[in-house]
Design a protein around this motif. Structure first.
Motif, mmCIF file in Angstrom:
data_model
loop_
_atom_site.group_PDB
_atom_site.id
_atom_site.type_symbol
_atom_site.label_atom_id
_atom_site.label_comp_id
_atom_site.label_asym_id
_atom_site.label_seq_id
_atom_site.Cartn_x
_atom_site.Cartn_y
_atom_site.Cartn_z
ATOM 1 N N GLY A 128 -70.457 76.819 -42.501
ATOM 2 C CA GLY A 128 -69.157 77.448 -42.674
ATOM 3 C C GLY A 128 -68.419 76.787 -43.827
ATOM 4 O O GLY A 128 -68.779 75.686 -44.270
ATOM 5 N N PRO A 129 -67.363 77.429 -44.364
ATOM 6 C CA PRO A 129 -66.665 76.930 -45.557
ATOM 7 C C PRO A 129 -65.671 75.811 -45.230
ATOM 8 O O PRO A 129 -64.472 75.928 -45.496
ATOM 9 C CB PRO A 129 -65.953 78.181 -46.072
ATOM 10 N N VAL A 130 -66.159 74.722 -44.648
ATOM 11 C CA VAL A 130 -65.249 73.700 -44.135
ATOM 12 C C VAL A 130 -64.466 72.997 -45.246
ATOM 13 O O VAL A 130 -63.282 72.690 -45.080
ATOM 14 C CB VAL A 130 -66.010 72.672 -43.271
ATOM 15 N N LEU A 131 -65.114 72.730 -46.371
ATOM 16 C CA LEU A 131 -64.394 72.052 -47.455
ATOM 17 C C LEU A 131 -63.386 72.986 -48.120
ATOM 18 O O LEU A 131 -62.277 72.572 -48.471
ATOM 19 C CB LEU A 131 -65.385 71.518 -48.495
ATOM 20 N N PHE A 132 -63.747 74.252 -48.289
ATOM 21 C CA PHE A 132 -62.793 75.203 -48.884
ATOM 22 C C PHE A 132 -61.567 75.367 -47.997
ATOM 23 O O PHE A 132 -60.427 75.366 -48.480
ATOM 24 C CB PHE A 132 -63.456 76.558 -49.106
ATOM 25 N N LEU A 133 -61.782 75.511 -46.706
ATOM 26 C CA LEU A 133 -60.657 75.687 -45.792
ATOM 27 C C LEU A 133 -59.802 74.428 -45.709
ATOM 28 O O LEU A 133 -58.593 74.516 -45.478
ATOM 29 C CB LEU A 133 -61.166 76.072 -44.407
ATOM 30 N N THR A 134 -60.398 73.271 -45.912
ATOM 31 C CA THR A 134 -59.627 72.028 -45.928
ATOM 32 C C THR A 134 -58.796 71.911 -47.190
ATOM 33 O O THR A 134 -57.596 71.630 -47.140
ATOM 34 C CB THR A 134 -60.577 70.818 -45.815
ATOM 35 N N LEU A 135 -59.434 72.113 -48.334
ATOM 36 C CA LEU A 135 -58.767 71.903 -49.615
ATOM 37 C C LEU A 135 -57.826 73.038 -49.987
ATOM 38 O O LEU A 135 -56.784 72.805 -50.615
ATOM 39 C CB LEU A 135 -59.810 71.730 -50.725
ATOM 40 N N PHE A 136 -58.179 74.255 -49.601
ATOM 41 C CA PHE A 136 -57.388 75.421 -50.023
ATOM 42 C C PHE A 136 -56.674 76.100 -48.858
ATOM 43 O O PHE A 136 -55.499 76.456 -48.965
ATOM 44 C CB PHE A 136 -58.299 76.427 -50.728
ATOM 45 N N GLY A 137 -57.391 76.287 -47.743
ATOM 46 C CA GLY A 137 -56.778 76.972 -46.602
ATOM 47 C C GLY A 137 -55.650 76.175 -45.982
ATOM 48 O O GLY A 137 -54.615 76.737 -45.597
ATOM 49 N N LEU A 138 -55.824 74.852 -45.881
ATOM 50 C CA LEU A 138 -54.768 73.984 -45.333
ATOM 51 C C LEU A 138 -53.937 73.415 -46.471
ATOM 52 O O LEU A 138 -53.771 72.201 -46.621
ATOM 53 C CB LEU A 138 -55.389 72.861 -44.492
ATOM 54 N N ASN A 139 -53.408 74.306 -47.271
ATOM 55 C CA ASN A 139 -52.646 73.946 -48.460
ATOM 56 C C ASN A 139 -51.369 74.771 -48.489
ATOM 57 O O ASN A 139 -51.407 75.996 -48.340
ATOM 58 C CB ASN A 139 -53.500 74.216 -49.715
ATOM 59 N N ALA A 140 -50.249 74.102 -48.678
ATOM 60 C CA ALA A 140 -48.958 74.801 -48.641
ATOM 61 C C ALA A 140 -48.843 75.831 -49.759
ATOM 62 O O ALA A 140 -48.207 76.881 -49.584
ATOM 63 C CB ALA A 140 -47.819 73.788 -48.733
#
Length: 543
Positions: A128-140
Motif C-alpha cells: 500500500g502507499p504508506v510513504l505517500f500517505l505519510t508525506l502527502f496525505g497527512l499534510n496540512a
C-alpha cells in the motif's frame, strides 16, 4: 531419511515464511488504517471548512460568468487553464453552488488522490502507499489547499496518475501504456499550470533511462508524447505570456525564501520529509549501484527513473518558481510535494522487498500514524474565511446610507458572494469588477497619480452626513517618515508594495478625519490566516 529429521529441517523455513506473511499482513493493515485516517480527516475538512475564501469564490464566479466567451476571456486571472473553470461550471450545473456542495467536490478529489496512490502502489506489487500517505496525505497543505475549490487538487491527482502510468510504461513500453500516460499528463496540464515543470521532469527522466540502455525507439516515443503534451497547452500560452499585468505580482525570489516556504508547506510531516526522504534516496542510490553491477535491468530502470523524477522535479520546479517570480504561498508547493512523495513511495515499495528495509519503513509509518493525525486536527477543523460572518453582521447592522469599504480590494470576490445587503460598498482602490481578481485593473490603479481619491471622497461624504463607514479588513496608519510611492513603477520598489501602501494611506486618512472608531469584529479563532479579517467602524468627521 527419518520423518522427524525432515520436519526439523523444514521448521526454520516455515517459521520464516510465517514471519513474512505476518509482516505483509501488518503492512496491509497499516496501509488500510492510514488510508482510513486520511479519509476521515478529509471528511472532517469537508464538513468544517465553511464558506469559500476569496480565491475559491473568484474561481466559482469565473465559472459562472454568463457566457462561455466571458470565461475564456478571463480564465488567466484565476491561475488555472480554461478546462478547470468549465469543469466547475459543469459541477455547479449538476450539484448546485452551495458551500456544502462545493466542499464535497474537494472531498471527492482527496479520496481520488488516495485511490490513485493505491493504484500506483499495487502496480509495483507493494502492500500500500504508506510513504505517500505519510508525506502527502497527512499534510496540512494537501488537507487544506488540495481540497479547496481550486485546480491544485485535481491537477495533483492527474500528476500522480501520470507518474504511476509512466512507471508502468517504462517496464512495458507499449503504445497503450504510452497513450495512457500521455493522456494523464495532458489532463494534469489542462487543469494546473504548475504541472508543466513536473511533467517535463517525468518525460526527461524516462528519456534518460531509455537512452542509458540504448533503447532509442522508446526514447523517441517519449519525446513525441512530451511534444503532444506541449501542443495541448499552446492554446493558453498566449493568454499567460501576454498578461503584462502580472508584473504587479512579481517579487524578488531567492533560494532561501523559496526553501523556507517549502518547509512551511511540509507541515506537520516536515520531520519525516527531512529525515525519511533523504534516507530513501540514499538507500535507492545504494541499491541501484548494486543492481547496475549485477546488470539486473528490470528493477534498476525503475529505480533510476524514480531517482531522476525526484531530483529533476525539484530543480525544474525551482526554475519554474524563479521564472514566475511570485510571492509563493503554501499551495504553490502542492504539485512538487505530490510528485516527490509519489516517487519516494514507489522507491520505498521497491526497496521494501528487503525485509530490514520493510520493517524500517513500517516503523516510520506507524510513528507518523500515531503522531500526525493529532497535529492535523486543528487544520482539519479550521474555517477558510470569516467573510461570510462579516457580511452577515453588516447586513444586520449597516444603515442604507452607510458605506462599506473593503481593504484591500482582493477581498471583493468572497464579499461579493456573501453580502446581500442594501448598503453600498467599494474597494481600496475602487474596481469595476468584483467577481474575479482583475490584476490588470490593479495595474492601472498603480499608475494613477491619486488612486485613492474617489475612496477618500466617498468616506468624507459619508462621515460628514453623520453616517458610518465600515472597514472590512481594517487599516493601520502610515508611518509619517515613509515616502509616498507615486505612480508605478516606483524608482526603488518597482511595482511592489502598493497594496500595503494604500492600506496605510487609508488608515492615515481615517486616523486624521474620523471623529471616532471602534472594532466591530475581531479576527476569529479557528479561521485560516489567509482571510481572517477584522471589521472596523468609523463615525463623525473632523477637519
Amino acid at each position: 531419511m527419518p520423518t522427524g529429521a525432515h520436519s526439523s529441517q523444514q521448521t526454520p523455513t516455515a517459521l520464516g515464511s510465517a514471519k513474512i506473511d505476518i509482516l505483509k499482513a501488518v503492512e496491509l493493515l497499516v496501509a488500510i488504517l492510514l488510508s482510513a485516517v486520511v479519509i476521515v480527516l478529509l471528511f472532517i475538512r469537508a464538513t468544517h471548512a465553511g464558506a469559500l475564501w476569496r480565491d475559491e469564490a473568484a474561481t466559482l464566479q469565473l465559472a459562472q460568468l454568463p457566457r462561455l466567451g466571458d470565461v475564456a476571456a478571463n480564465f488567466q486571472h484565476e491561475a488555472f487553464p480554461l478546462p478547470f473553470p468549465l469543469l466547475i461550471r459543469t459541477y455547479v450545473a449538476l450539484f448546485g453552488a452551495s458551500d456544502a456542495g462545493l466542499r464535497w467536490f474537494g472531498f471527492v478529489i482527496g479520496v481520488a488522490m488516495v485511490a490513485v496512490a493505491w493504484l500506483n502502489s499495487r502496480a509495483i506489487n507493494d502492500r500500500g502507499p504508506v510513504l505517500f500517505l505519510t508525506l502527502f496525505g497527512l499534510n496540512a497543505t494537501f488537507l487544506v489547499w488540495g481540497t479547496s475549490v481550486r485546480g491544485y487538487g485535481l491537477g495533483c491527482v492527474l500528476l500522480l496518475l501520470t507518474l504511476g502510468l509512466a512507471v508502468k510504461a517504462l517496464s512495458q513500453p507499449t503504445i497503450t501504456n504510452a497513450v495512457a500516460a500521455t493522456l494523464a499528463a495532458i489532463g494534469s496540464l489542462q487543469i494546473m499550470v504548475n504541472a508543466i515543470p513536473l511533467i517535463a521532469a517525468i518525460a526527461i527522466s524516462a528519456i534518460l533511462v531509455f537512452i542509458s540502455q540504448r533503447r532509442f525507439r522508446p526514447a523517441i516515443i517519449v519525446c513525441i508524447c512530451a511534444a503532444l503534451c506541449a501542443l495541448s497547452f499552446l492554446p493558453y500560452l498566449k493568454s499567460y505570456l501576454g498578461a503584462d499585468w502580472n508584473i504587479v505580482l512579481k517579487y524578488p525570489t531567492a533560494f532561501v525564501s523559496l526553501w523556507e516556504k517549502f518547509q512551511l508547506a511540509e507541515y506537520p510531516a516536515w520531520i519525516f520529509w527531512c529525515t525519511g526522504a533523504p534516507l530513501v534516496f540514499i538507500a535507492t542510490i545504494s541499491r541501484l549501484w548494486i543492481l547496475c553491477r549485477e546488470k539486473s535491468s528490470a528493477e534498476a530502470q525503475r529505480l533510476l527513473f524514480l531517482i531522476a523524477v525526484g531530483a529533476l522535479s525539484i530543480f525544474a520546479y525551482y526554475a519554474f518558481l524563479k521564472f514566475l517570480s511570485y510571492a509563493t504561498r503554501p499551495w504553490y508547493y502542492l504539485p512538487l510535494l505530490c510528485a516527490v512523495a509519489g516517487a519516494i513511495d514507489l522507491m520505498g515499495g521497491i526497496l521494501s522487498r528487503a525485509q530490514s528495509l520493510r520493517i524500517a519503513r513500517l516503523l516510520v509509518v506507524i510513528g507518523a500514524l500515531l503522531l500526525l493525525p493529532f497535529t492535523l486536527w486543528k487544520s482539519a477543523r479550521e474555517r477558510l474565511t470569516d467573510i461570510d460572518i462579516v457580511a452577515h453582521k453588516l447586513e444586520q447592522e449597516c444603515a442604507p446610507n452607510d458605506l462599506i469599504v473593503l481593504n484591500p480590494w482582493s477581498f471583493a470576490p468572497s464579499f461579493y458572494r456573501y453580502y446581500h445587503g442594501s448598503t453600498p460598498w467599494i474597494t481600496v482602490p475602487t474596481m469595476s469588477e468584483h467577481r474575479i481578481h482583475r490584476y490588470d485593473l490593479m495595474k492601472s490603479k498603480t499608475m494613477e497619480t491619486d488612486p485613492l481619491g474617489d475612496v477618500r471622497s466617498a468616506i468624507q461624504q459619508t462621515l460628514q452626513s453623520q453616517h458610518r463607514v465600515w472597514i472590512v479588513g481594517g487599516a493601520q496608519p502610515r508611518d509619517p517618515n515613509m515616502p509616498r510611492l507615486g505612480p508605478a513603477p516606483n524608482p526603488y520598489f518597482g511595482w511592489a508594495g502598493y497594496v500595503a501602501f494604500w492600506s496605510m494611506e487609508l488608515g492615515s486618512f481615517l486616523n486624521q478625519h474620523a471623529a471616532s472608531g471602534e472594532v466591530a469584529l475581531e479576527p476569529m479563532p479557528d479561521v485560516n490566516s489567509e482571510e481572517n479579517v477584522p471589521l472596523l467602524v468609523a463615525s463623525g468627521w473632523r477637519d
